[in-house]
Design a protein around this motif. Sequence first.
Motif: not given
Length: 474
Positions: A305, A307, A311, A361, A365
């Motif tokens: 992934e 992202d 994060h 946030t 995640w």
Amino acid sequence: MDDLLRLDALGQAQAVRKGEVSPRELAEAAIARIEAHDGELNAVVHRRFERALAELPGSGGVPPDAPFAGVPTLLKDLGWAMAGEPYRAGSRTLDGMSPERDGYAVTKLRRAGFTILGRTNTSEFGTAITTEPVASGPTRNPYDPGYSSGGSSGGSAAAVAAGMVAVATASDGGGSIRIPASMCGLVGLKPSRGRVSSGPSAGEPWAGFSASGLLCRTVRDAAATLDVIAGTMPGDPYGAPAWERPLADEVGADPGRLRIGFLAEHPGGRFAVDPDPVAAVTAAAGLLAGLGHHVEPGGPAALAEDDFARHFGAVVAAHVAADLEEVGRWRGRPVEFGEVETRNRILAEAGRGLGAVGYVTARGWIDGFRRRMATWWDSHDLLLTPSLGVAPFRLGWLPPDDVSLSRGRTDRAVSFTSPVNATGQPAISLPLHRTAGGMPVGVQLVAAAGREDLLIRVAAQIETAQPFTHPAMR
């Protein structure tokens, strides 16, 4: 005495119990080796030799029957607070500062009988995978002084690899136990989240990404020392699941036929892996298959992934910003950005700009990522990967003022370690490979949360099949 220093910590403790060496003789031998070799390596940034000799077993402080009575060790100068001793965390911002009380894990080490000789070098606030802080200069690798010893626990790794002490403390927020273990040819076990208390000064450092452990030369030392420091104290936010028996009892226990997936390349191809880590994993997969395990290519899909790094980095940046605020409160004046290294200035600026919603946030995640990763262990026992996605690197490979280049290289290097910090799973680096030039290369094994016992069983099995050597202890 060099022969005794070549023993692991359990071997040294046994020699003391048998009367083959006194705690003073062992401590003085370790001190002599530090004085002989540290001028080149720069691993030990604070020496407390006289105080250590005054604290030896029999002096009234340590019970002579403690499991590691008289065994010398060193503390990483990040975390691992020791009352009244200088504490810098690799940073000039903490010059002249000393904690008022011992950390919980340090208290446990002292009760176990370890003789604490000093503190080891670290990158500033532990945010780099090499140990080259402006505050105290670079730590050099005992295998080749032109190479990095890794980071952020590079001082501890260099000290153990050079034979100054058999074990030294470390911490790991993105790979900082496993990376120095790989770079210096050691065993590095990152415990499960909550296994070792960070109290009383902290609850969950870096949102629980960071874990405390030790760097060792043998699997049995990794197990026995974690037995010593494991545990929670009142007020901890959580703890790891209890083992059925001491971890040391898992050394030599039959792991059974395990289901092991392996990744020699990063899934999705986002990060290229250098040839030596690929060769290390490929050979380790063959070794494990030869030991009777079911070994097949593959790993958690979540590792691909894109992202994740964003994060993970956001959470770290927020904590670096908060840590600088805490340093200012502790010393009585705010930290100015000009006082810290460029990397940490940029991290702190990003952290301050993130805001509460952005931080929550990012953590949310990561919560989802942890669940997506965990499902893979429903059908597998272990994951085998490189400890470090790049070959051993020289000092200066991460240029301090070229943040973009350093970040790209760091992201590639930690692509197999930092996800395991986010998930809180235990992982161990084992020294199973050498480059053509003789530099160490480690492989990583990852287990489900709480399963250090399984890691120790299979790591000990590997060590028996392919004994670890430590040629840097010349």
